[in-house]
Design an enzyme around this catalytic site. Structure first.
Site, short mmCIF file in Angstrom:
data_model
loop_
_atom_site.label_atom_id
_atom_site.label_comp_id
_atom_site.label_asym_id
_atom_site.label_seq_id
_atom_site.Cartn_x
_atom_site.Cartn_y
_atom_site.Cartn_z
N ARG A 103 17.99 -10.25 61.16
CA ARG A 103 18.46 -10.46 59.80
C ARG A 103 17.34 -10.87 58.84
O ARG A 103 17.49 -10.73 57.64
CB ARG A 103 19.55 -11.53 59.77
CG ARG A 103 20.70 -11.31 60.74
CD ARG A 103 21.33 -9.93 60.60
NE ARG A 103 22.41 -9.76 61.55
CZ ARG A 103 22.68 -8.62 62.16
NH1 ARG A 103 21.93 -7.56 61.95
NH2 ARG A 103 23.69 -8.53 62.99
N ARG B 111 17.07 -3.49 72.94
CA ARG B 111 17.22 -4.93 72.79
C ARG B 111 16.97 -5.69 74.09
O ARG B 111 16.68 -6.89 74.07
CB ARG B 111 18.63 -5.24 72.28
CG ARG B 111 18.92 -4.60 70.94
CD ARG B 111 20.41 -4.53 70.65
NE ARG B 111 21.03 -5.83 70.65
CZ ARG B 111 22.33 -6.03 70.74
NH1 ARG B 111 23.17 -4.99 70.85
NH2 ARG B 111 22.83 -7.25 70.72
N LYS C 134 22.99 -13.78 76.07
CA LYS C 134 24.08 -12.84 75.88
C LYS C 134 23.74 -11.52 76.58
O LYS C 134 22.57 -11.23 76.82
CB LYS C 134 24.34 -12.62 74.38
CG LYS C 134 23.17 -12.01 73.59
CD LYS C 134 23.50 -11.94 72.12
CE LYS C 134 22.44 -11.20 71.34
NZ LYS C 134 22.70 -11.20 69.89
N HIS C 135 24.74 -10.70 77.00
CA HIS C 135 26.18 -10.80 76.80
C HIS C 135 26.83 -10.90 78.18
O HIS C 135 26.97 -9.88 78.84
CB HIS C 135 26.72 -9.56 76.08
CG HIS C 135 25.97 -9.19 74.82
ND1 HIS C 135 24.77 -8.52 74.81
CD2 HIS C 135 26.27 -9.44 73.52
CE1 HIS C 135 24.36 -8.34 73.56
NE2 HIS C 135 25.26 -8.89 72.75
N HIS D 173 31.54 -2.64 70.21
CA HIS D 173 31.80 -2.73 68.77
C HIS D 173 32.90 -1.75 68.37
O HIS D 173 33.71 -2.03 67.48
CB HIS D 173 30.53 -2.38 67.97
CG HIS D 173 29.46 -3.41 68.07
ND1 HIS D 173 28.46 -3.32 68.99
CD2 HIS D 173 29.23 -4.53 67.35
CE1 HIS D 173 27.65 -4.35 68.85
NE2 HIS D 173 28.09 -5.10 67.86
N ASP E 80 31.57 -13.24 72.09
CA ASP E 80 30.94 -12.32 71.16
C ASP E 80 31.90 -12.18 69.96
O ASP E 80 33.03 -12.68 69.98
CB ASP E 80 30.71 -10.97 71.83
CG ASP E 80 29.59 -10.17 71.17
OD1 ASP E 80 29.18 -10.51 70.05
OD2 ASP E 80 29.14 -9.17 71.78
#
Length: 445
Positions: free
Chosen positions: A187, A252, A282-283, A295, A368
């Site tokens: 971000r 990732r 995570k996850h 998602h 999550d």
């Protein structure tokens, strides 16, 4: 009341210490979303991300609440059970005894600020509207998206005020969270409004085989995150990339070698912790073996428990041994272990039997984002929140409808679906970590 006097002194020390050590840097990008003191709204041209790992296109005009302040305390990371020497169990129990059911339920949620503040579509500062919203539902934390972040000074002012309002309301700091993994999910480092070092994909760091590079990355991220008032980073990604067709965590993840992933995660978490940032593995129990994206909807792995033990669980087990303060439960389904297609984040077999009982984890389990398709296509916001707590989760991230989920948890306690003791178990973990990070922040300053 004894605890209130002690905590107001504690808050004053935190505020005084952090204000003396913050360095503000100007943001050179246009339209940095700040306004003069006293304004409550301004017009922005962005819309916040509505789930944890994707962005939306800019929209027309959105009203944003504003009020300037300074940056928040530079809070240090906490160990789970083993390093709780600075926080007495009696202090934790005093908190719990002083809280209403409504306040207890609120502490179980981490949400985007827009979910809490009615009528505001993009929050870029914390003023009276934020204070009123926190007074109504004193949530356990906020997660911020790219659209909320306009400049270092603006973010520091916003997070500082949020912490003041939380302390005023419940005498506890908030978890101020961000998805800052580096690379595809970042971000700040991908946001040209911020003059911070660029952090690339973790897959590239994994290819170096050098854990010190991961440690340096954690320190770098932790430095700028703590400077802006964050105290939780939803990183590292502890998923082992065991399915080459996996596109969700391909760049990732640190790689396909479970020991390498474990070493890299430990190193990155250590770098974050030294700068006062809590890491979140995570996850759980691993998203690297799937081909689907939670998602969007249902994602499944047919791995057996033994296959998980020799691969996917290794980084998490090592993290538990080293005291990782939070583990994020993914929404992947494991029918061979759970017995059905229930997402891991809502499964007692995965959270209680495996993570708590077999692996011995005593820290905070957070779900999550609960606005993902794997959850919303099967459960209401209230049902998902209640089921995750029944399964063993402590905190609920980004429910699709905060108020429905919040009041659903309260009603479940009143109806006997959830016991007060079950809620208090989670509160003990949350309060312990919050008080630890405050105490360690004072020690470092």
């Amino acid at each position: 009341m004894k605890i209130k006097k002690r905590l107001w002194l504690w808050a004053a020390i935190l505020v005084t210490a952090c204000c003396g050590c913050v360095r503000f840097r100007p943001d050179n990008s246009p339209g940095a979303g700040e306004s003069e003191a006293g304004k409550q709204e301004q017009i922005l041209d962005t819309e916040p991300e509505r789930r944890a790992e994707t962005e939306t296109e800019p929209e027309k005009q959105t009203a944003a609440e504003t009020e300037p302040g300074q940056d928040t305390e530079d809070e240090n990371a906490a160990r789970q059970e083993g390093e709780a020497g600075t926080v007495s169990e009696e202090t934790i129990e005093e908190y719990i005894r002083s809280m209403t059911l409504e306040d207890k339920a609120a502490q179980l949620f981490i949400v985007m600020p827009e979910s809490l503040i009615d009528g505001v579509s993009c929050v870029t500062a914390a003023g009276d509207m934020t204070r009123e919203a926190i007074n109504e539902i004193p949530v356990g934390g906020f997660i911020y998206a790219r659209a909320n972040l306009r400049s270092e000074d603006q973010v520091s002012a916003m997070t500082k005020n949020v912490q003041i309002y939380s302390m005023e309301r419940v005498n506890l700091p908030m978890f101020l969270c961000i998805d800052e993994e580096g690379g595809t999910v970042a971000r700040i480092t991908k946001n040209d409004r911020f003059q911070v070092p660029y952090i690339g994909d973790m897959s590239d760091i994994g290819k170096t085989g050098d854990a010190e590079t991961a440690y340096d990355t954690g320190r770098t991220m932790g430095t700028y995150l703590s400077r802006m008032g964050f105290n939780v980073d939803f990183a590292p990604v502890a998923d082992v990339l065991s399915n080459p067709d996996n596109q969700v965590v391909k760049r990732r993840s640190f790689g396909s070698d479970p020991q390498l992933v474990s070493d890299m995660c430990l190193a990155l978490a250590r770098g974050l912790r030294e700068q006062g940032i809590l890491s979140v593995y995570k996850h759980f129990p691993g998203h690297g073996g799937t081909a689907e994206d939670t998602h969007e909807g249902y994602a499944c792995t047919d791995k057996t428990l033994e296959e998980l033990r020799i691969c996917d669980l290794i980084p998490f087990q090592e993290g538990i041994r080293q005291g990782v303060p939070m583990i994020m439960a993914g929404h992947v389904s494991l029918p061979g272990i759970a017995g059905d297609n229930t997402p891991a984040s809502l499964s007692p077999a995965i959270l209680h039997d495996l993570l708590r009982e077999e692996m011995g984890y005593e820290g905070i389990i957070i779900t999550d984002a609960m606005d993902m398709g794997a959850v919303t296509k099967q459960y209401s916001a209230a049902e998902a929140a209640v089921r995750s707590l029944q399964a063993g989760a402590d905190m609920i991230l980004m429910p699709a409808d905060l108020k429905e989920a919040y009041y659903g948890v309260i009603q479940a306690v009143r109806d006997g679906e959830l016991t007060m003791e079950r809620i208090d178990q989670s509160l003990r973990r949350i309060i312990r970590v919050k008080l630890q990070m405050g105490a360690e922040g004072r020690d470092r300053n």
